[in-house]
Write a protein that holds these residues in place. Structure first.
Motif, PDB file in Angstrom:
ATOM      1  N   HIS A 170      18.860  43.525  14.338  1.00  0.00           N
ATOM      2  CA  HIS A 170      20.261  43.727  14.702  1.00  0.00           C
ATOM      3  C   HIS A 170      20.387  44.994  15.540  1.00  0.00           C
ATOM      4  O   HIS A 170      19.630  45.945  15.368  1.00  0.00           O
ATOM      5  N   THR A 171      21.369  44.992  16.436  1.00  0.00           N
ATOM      6  CA  THR A 171      21.650  46.188  17.217  1.00  0.00           C
ATOM      7  C   THR A 171      22.839  46.916  16.602  1.00  0.00           C
ATOM      8  O   THR A 171      23.578  46.341  15.802  1.00  0.00           O
ATOM      9  N   ALA A 172      23.056  48.140  16.998  1.00  0.00           N
ATOM     10  CA  ALA A 172      24.181  48.931  16.485  1.00  0.00           C
ATOM     11  C   ALA A 172      25.521  48.307  16.863  1.00  0.00           C
ATOM     12  O   ALA A 172      26.505  48.473  16.151  1.00  0.00           O
ATOM     13  N   ARG A 173      25.558  47.565  17.968  1.00  0.00           N
ATOM     14  CA  ARG A 173      26.806  46.935  18.426  1.00  0.00           C
ATOM     15  C   ARG A 173      27.058  45.583  17.760  1.00  0.00           C
ATOM     16  O   ARG A 173      28.032  44.920  18.074  1.00  0.00           O
ATOM     17  N   GLY A 174      26.158  45.150  16.868  1.00  0.00           N
ATOM     18  CA  GLY A 174      26.359  43.893  16.163  1.00  0.00           C
ATOM     19  C   GLY A 174      25.632  42.711  16.762  1.00  0.00           C
ATOM     20  O   GLY A 174      25.696  41.608  16.228  1.00  0.00           O
ATOM     21  N   GLY A 175      24.948  42.914  17.840  1.00  0.00           N
ATOM     22  CA  GLY A 175      24.163  41.842  18.450  1.00  0.00           C
ATOM     23  C   GLY A 175      22.751  41.823  17.894  1.00  0.00           C
ATOM     24  O   GLY A 175      22.513  42.218  16.747  1.00  0.00           O
ATOM     25  N   LYS A 176      21.828  41.393  18.727  1.00  0.00           N
ATOM     26  CA  LYS A 176      20.432  41.351  18.292  1.00  0.00           C
ATOM     27  C   LYS A 176      19.513  41.680  19.454  1.00  0.00           C
ATOM     28  O   LYS A 176      19.883  41.579  20.614  1.00  0.00           O
ATOM     29  N   VAL A 177      18.320  42.089  19.091  1.00  0.00           N
ATOM     30  CA  VAL A 177      17.247  42.276  20.058  1.00  0.00           C
ATOM     31  C   VAL A 177      16.031  41.541  19.509  1.00  0.00           C
ATOM     32  O   VAL A 177      15.691  41.660  18.337  1.00  0.00           O
ATOM     33  N   VAL A 178      15.424  40.731  20.362  1.00  0.00           N
ATOM     34  CA  VAL A 178      14.187  40.047  20.030  1.00  0.00           C
ATOM     35  C   VAL A 178      13.103  40.760  20.818  1.00  0.00           C
ATOM     36  O   VAL A 178      13.224  40.925  22.031  1.00  0.00           O
ATOM     37  N   TRP A 179      12.064  41.218  20.121  1.00  0.00           N
ATOM     38  CA  TRP A 179      11.012  41.949  20.822  1.00  0.00           C
ATOM     39  C   TRP A 179       9.637  41.385  20.485  1.00  0.00           C
ATOM     40  O   TRP A 179       9.426  40.820  19.414  1.00  0.00           O
ATOM     41  N   VAL A 180       8.769  41.552  21.440  1.00  0.00           N
ATOM     42  CA  VAL A 180       7.370  41.138  21.302  1.00  0.00           C
ATOM     43  C   VAL A 180       6.522  42.284  21.831  1.00  0.00           C
ATOM     44  O   VAL A 180       6.793  42.844  22.886  1.00  0.00           O
ATOM     45  N   GLU A 181       5.497  42.636  21.061  1.00  0.00           N
ATOM     46  CA  GLU A 181       4.513  43.629  21.510  1.00  0.00           C
ATOM     47  C   GLU A 181       3.160  42.948  21.611  1.00  0.00           C
ATOM     48  O   GLU A 181       2.719  42.286  20.669  1.00  0.00           O
ATOM     49  N   LEU A 182       2.531  43.113  22.757  1.00  0.00           N
ATOM     50  CA  LEU A 182       1.222  42.539  22.977  1.00  0.00           C
ATOM     51  C   LEU A 182       0.258  43.648  23.366  1.00  0.00           C
ATOM     52  O   LEU A 182       0.603  44.515  24.166  1.00  0.00           O
ATOM     53  N   PRO A 183      -0.963  43.605  22.792  1.00  0.00           N
ATOM     54  CA  PRO A 183      -1.929  44.632  23.150  1.00  0.00           C
ATOM     55  C   PRO A 183      -2.378  44.477  24.592  1.00  0.00           C
ATOM     56  O   PRO A 183      -2.502  43.363  25.101  1.00  0.00           O
TER      57      PRO A 183
END
Length: 150
Positions: A133-146
């Motif tokens: 969740h974001t502070a504004r009430g939305g969302k963030v989808v994240w991916v980390e790749l080496p």
């Protein structure tokens, strides 16, 4: 010159954080993909073609999800790319509170498998994936790749 182990004292030339917004409309999917491809090439990020194609597919799938499912509450989507010596992180943020989940789907259908693809690419690359969740009430989808040298 290096400090504490293998952490560079100064950032490498290709390291940085880049962020852009796009309207939550279909044309933003290929435009976002192209922007990320151009960024990674311009910065000369040392990666093989398989990793690059995986990142671009992830960007396409995540922006597509935002366009299809978040546009009602989110007129824009934010794409952020962070490159450090050890990896690449891609974030797609919107203002819709719904947290997407990979649906069990009929594989004969032509849609509904985007998050399955994202998870599989991430797993195969040895990376990680999350929705927050974001502070504004939305969302963030994240991916980390080496980041592996080609």
């Amino acid at each position: 010159m290096e400090s504490r182990g293998s952490v560079p004292a100064h950032p490498l030339a290709y390291e940085g954080v880049w962020r852009f917004t796009a309207p939550t409309v279909e044309v933003s999917v290929p435009q976002s993909r192209q922007a990320v491809r151009d960024l990674l090439r311009r910065q000369c990020v040392p990666m093989g073609d398989d990793l690059l194609q995986g990142i671009l597919l992830i960007v396409s799938e995540l922006v597509t999800n935002a366009v299809k499912h978040a546009a009602v509450l989110s007129p824009e989507v934010v794409v952020e790319v962070t490159v450090v010596a050890r990896g690449v992180r891609v974030c797609v943020e919107d203002d819709h509170p719904y947290r997407p989940q990979a649906l069990e789907t009929d594989w004969r259908q032509t849609g509904g498998r985007g998050l399955h693809l994202v998870r599989e690419i991430t797993r195969e690359a040895g990376g990680s994936y999350a929705v927050e969740h974001t502070a504004r009430g939305g969302k963030v989808v994240w991916v980390e790749l080496p980041l592996t040298r080609c």
